[in-house]
Design a protein around this motif. Structure first.
Motif, short mmCIF file in Angstrom:
data_model
loop_
_atom_site.label_atom_id
_atom_site.label_comp_id
_atom_site.label_asym_id
_atom_site.label_seq_id
_atom_site.Cartn_x
_atom_site.Cartn_y
_atom_site.Cartn_z
N ARG A 1 45.41 -23.80 24.11
CA ARG A 1 46.46 -23.20 23.27
C ARG A 1 47.58 -24.20 23.00
N GLU A 2 48.20 -24.07 21.83
CA GLU A 2 49.41 -24.84 21.53
C GLU A 2 50.62 -24.05 22.00
N LEU A 3 51.57 -24.73 22.61
CA LEU A 3 52.65 -24.06 23.33
C LEU A 3 53.96 -24.11 22.55
N ILE A 4 54.55 -22.93 22.39
CA ILE A 4 55.90 -22.80 21.82
C ILE A 4 56.82 -22.39 22.96
N TYR A 5 57.80 -23.22 23.27
CA TYR A 5 58.75 -22.91 24.35
C TYR A 5 60.04 -22.35 23.76
N VAL A 6 60.48 -21.23 24.31
CA VAL A 6 61.79 -20.67 24.01
C VAL A 6 62.63 -20.88 25.26
N VAL A 7 63.64 -21.76 25.18
CA VAL A 7 64.31 -22.25 26.38
C VAL A 7 65.82 -22.03 26.30
N GLY A 8 66.37 -21.46 27.36
CA GLY A 8 67.82 -21.38 27.55
C GLY A 8 68.13 -21.74 28.99
N VAL A 9 69.14 -22.57 29.21
CA VAL A 9 69.43 -23.03 30.57
C VAL A 9 70.93 -22.92 30.86
N LEU A 10 71.26 -23.03 32.13
CA LEU A 10 72.65 -23.11 32.56
C LEU A 10 73.05 -24.58 32.68
N ARG A 11 74.30 -24.84 32.37
CA ARG A 11 74.78 -26.22 32.33
C ARG A 11 74.71 -26.91 33.70
N ASP A 12 74.82 -26.13 34.79
CA ASP A 12 74.83 -26.74 36.12
C ASP A 12 73.43 -26.96 36.69
N LYS A 13 72.40 -26.79 35.86
CA LYS A 13 71.03 -27.05 36.28
C LYS A 13 70.58 -28.44 35.82
N ALA A 14 69.49 -28.92 36.41
CA ALA A 14 68.97 -30.26 36.06
C ALA A 14 68.07 -30.14 34.82
N TYR A 15 68.71 -29.82 33.69
CA TYR A 15 67.95 -29.50 32.47
C TYR A 15 67.22 -30.71 31.90
N THR A 16 67.74 -31.93 32.13
CA THR A 16 67.05 -33.11 31.60
C THR A 16 65.65 -33.24 32.21
N GLN A 17 65.58 -33.11 33.54
CA GLN A 17 64.27 -33.20 34.20
C GLN A 17 63.38 -32.03 33.82
N MET A 18 63.97 -30.84 33.61
CA MET A 18 63.17 -29.69 33.19
C MET A 18 62.54 -29.96 31.82
N LEU A 19 63.33 -30.51 30.90
CA LEU A 19 62.81 -30.83 29.57
C LEU A 19 61.74 -31.91 29.64
N GLN A 20 61.91 -32.87 30.52
CA GLN A 20 60.91 -33.93 30.65
C GLN A 20 59.54 -33.38 31.06
N SER A 21 59.53 -32.26 31.78
CA SER A 21 58.26 -31.62 32.15
C SER A 21 57.61 -30.91 30.97
N LEU A 22 58.42 -30.18 30.20
CA LEU A 22 57.82 -29.31 29.18
C LEU A 22 57.58 -30.01 27.84
N LEU A 23 58.41 -30.98 27.48
CA LEU A 23 58.31 -31.59 26.15
C LEU A 23 56.94 -32.19 25.85
N PRO A 24 56.29 -32.91 26.78
CA PRO A 24 54.98 -33.50 26.44
C PRO A 24 53.91 -32.48 26.12
N THR A 25 54.10 -31.22 26.54
CA THR A 25 53.08 -30.20 26.29
C THR A 25 53.45 -29.27 25.13
N ALA A 26 54.61 -29.49 24.51
CA ALA A 26 55.14 -28.53 23.53
C ALA A 26 54.73 -28.88 22.11
N LYS A 27 54.40 -27.84 21.36
CA LYS A 27 54.22 -27.96 19.91
C LYS A 27 55.56 -27.73 19.22
#
Length: 439
Positions: free
Chosen positions: A334-360
């Motif tokens: 399947r092709e993946l569509i991510y709907v993402v909302g985060v809190l500013r005090d979280k490590a969002y850069t590393q979270m994005l680094q995980s999901l972006l390579p798999t995202a359409k």
């Protein structure tokens, strides 16, 4: 219900997660309340990821055995009362108010006011007194944040102290390394308990837990020679065969999905084996029934089948990596569509680094938490810079509802929509009428 909501609005909303004076105060309050936690057996759970899954499985198994089971967990997705459960049912507004009113005179006698106790501390105290009043036999209690200064560290003597996977999260409060985080969490270990943790716990964390267990003179148990095999897997659940020196299970049907649940399941089976060794009655039938009927909203939860919409509360790098790995395993074509909302005090850069390579496609939104939310346009800018020229499409939407509406417009039968990034996003989904996020 209005009286309950009014009461919540009056409570001290402060987060006191790093205040060393809180646990001694709560222990004094618990003593004046007559040590309610001495009236039932306690399983105390701490860790970075997997507390909710581990607690839900253990509570479900104990319920299947016929015990009266209380569960204290956080955060809530639907309603704050979700944090206090008896046999899977939330505390009623009336019981919440009655228990609160039972505690207030005790505080008054101690020279304390209602506002001297924070809202999380109130929920913990109410859970303990309510569990006692309801003749609970087992209470599964999750630490809220860390361990050393967490309200739940006021517990006197848990029968088991369980540590799920320890990883990086809340680094500003708990410390910048896994060792520092583990040292904070390890301080819930007390004398007369048994420590249970993962066979593949991070080496730095495991070393800290072993040292603290040794200091307290208590055993630490892991599942040595562990083998966990998923023989069947779908988005609706899995069938697992599990072997170690402590247990031997074939064809366990587990009503949770995701490769990351194998780790949590191994911890649950280890805890059960330890309890059985301690002469606690838990039959094989209870284990199988409990796992087959366990529910846990907000962890790879299917909200809709066409197009397929999945909600997961992953909110740190380790959780997001586990989510991405699980989706790739369960839905490889399947092709993946991510709907993402985060809190500013979280490590969002590393979270994005995980999901972006798999995202359409990635659609960002701003969680409804004005103090801590990362604005959707800022999150999109970070995602764009990380993805580069050949990355997925990135679109900004103001709210989770708008983002999910757009995702469904763009989706085909070949897509999966994954809503993730924060439990606050899960709560907004539920409030917007999306079914499947209730117990």
């Amino acid at each position: 219900m209005e009286q309950y909501q009014a009461l919540l609005g009056q409570l001290n909303q402060a987060m006191l997660a790093n205040n060393h004076q809180r646990v001694p105060l709560l222990r004094r309050i618990m003593a004046h309340l007559g040590h309610p936690d001495n009236y039932f057996h306690v399983i105390h759970i701490a860790g970075t990821n997997g507390k909710g899954s581990t607690g839900a499985m253990l509570a479900s198994i104990l319920r299947a055995q016929g015990y009266q089971v209380g569960r204290f967990s956080s955060p809530a997705i639907n309603d704050d009362r979700e944090q206090l459960q008896l046999n899977g049912q939330w505390i009623s507004p009336a019981d919440f108010i009655d228990t609160y009113q039972e505690i207030v005179p005790v505080l008054t006698n101690m020279g304390l006011q209602v506002h001297d106790v924070s809202i999380f501390e109130w929920f913990f105290l109410i859970s303990m007194v309510w569990f006692r009043n309801q003749d609970v036999q087992w209470a599964v209690v999750e630490a809220g944040l860390g361990g050393l200064y967490d309200a739940t560290n006021a517990l006197a003597g848990p029968q088991l102290t369980v540590f799920t996977k320890i990883a990086l999260d809340h680094t500003r409060i708990l410390g910048p390394t896994i060792k520092a985080i583990a040292q904070n969490k390890s301080k819930i270990i007390k004398s007369h308990t048994t420590v249970v943790t993962l066979a593949d716990q991070h080496p730095d964390a495991l070393a800290v837990l072993k040292t603290e267990a040794l200091n307290q003179g208590v055993p630490l148990v892991t599942a040595e020679q562990l083998q966990m095999t998923m023989t069947e897997a779908s988005i609706d659940g899995m069938v697992v065969t599990a072997h170690s020196q402590l247990f031997d299970w074939s064809d366990l049907h587990v009503n949770l999905s995701g490769t990351y649940q194998l780790q949590n399941l191994s911890l649950v089976l280890t805890a059960v084996a330890v309890l059985v060794r301690q002469h606690v009655t838990i039959t094989q039938t209870a284990v199988r029934t409990g796992l087959q009927h366990v529910t846990l909203p907000g962890r790879l939860t299917v909200l809709q089948r066409s197009p397929l919409v999945i909600a997961d509360g992953a909110h740190n790098p380790d959780g997001m990596a586990a989510l991405v790995k699980s989706v790739q395993h369960l839905l490889p074509d399947r092709e993946l569509i991510y709907v993402v909302g985060v809190l500013r005090d979280k490590a969002y850069t590393q979270m994005l680094q995980s999901l972006l390579p798999t995202a359409k496609l990635v659609i960002t939104n701003t969680p409804a938490n004005p103090e801590r939310a990362m604005p959707a346009d800022e999150l999109a800018q970070v995602a764009t810079s990380l993805a580069g020229a050949h990355g997925p499409g990135i679109i900004v939407q103001p709210t989770i509802v708008a983002a999910l509406d757009l995702a469904q417009q763009r989706a085909t039968e070949h897509n999966v929509i994954i809503v993730t990034g924060s439990f606050y996003v899960m709560r907004e989904l539920q409030q917007a009428g999306w079914k499947g996020l209730s117990q």
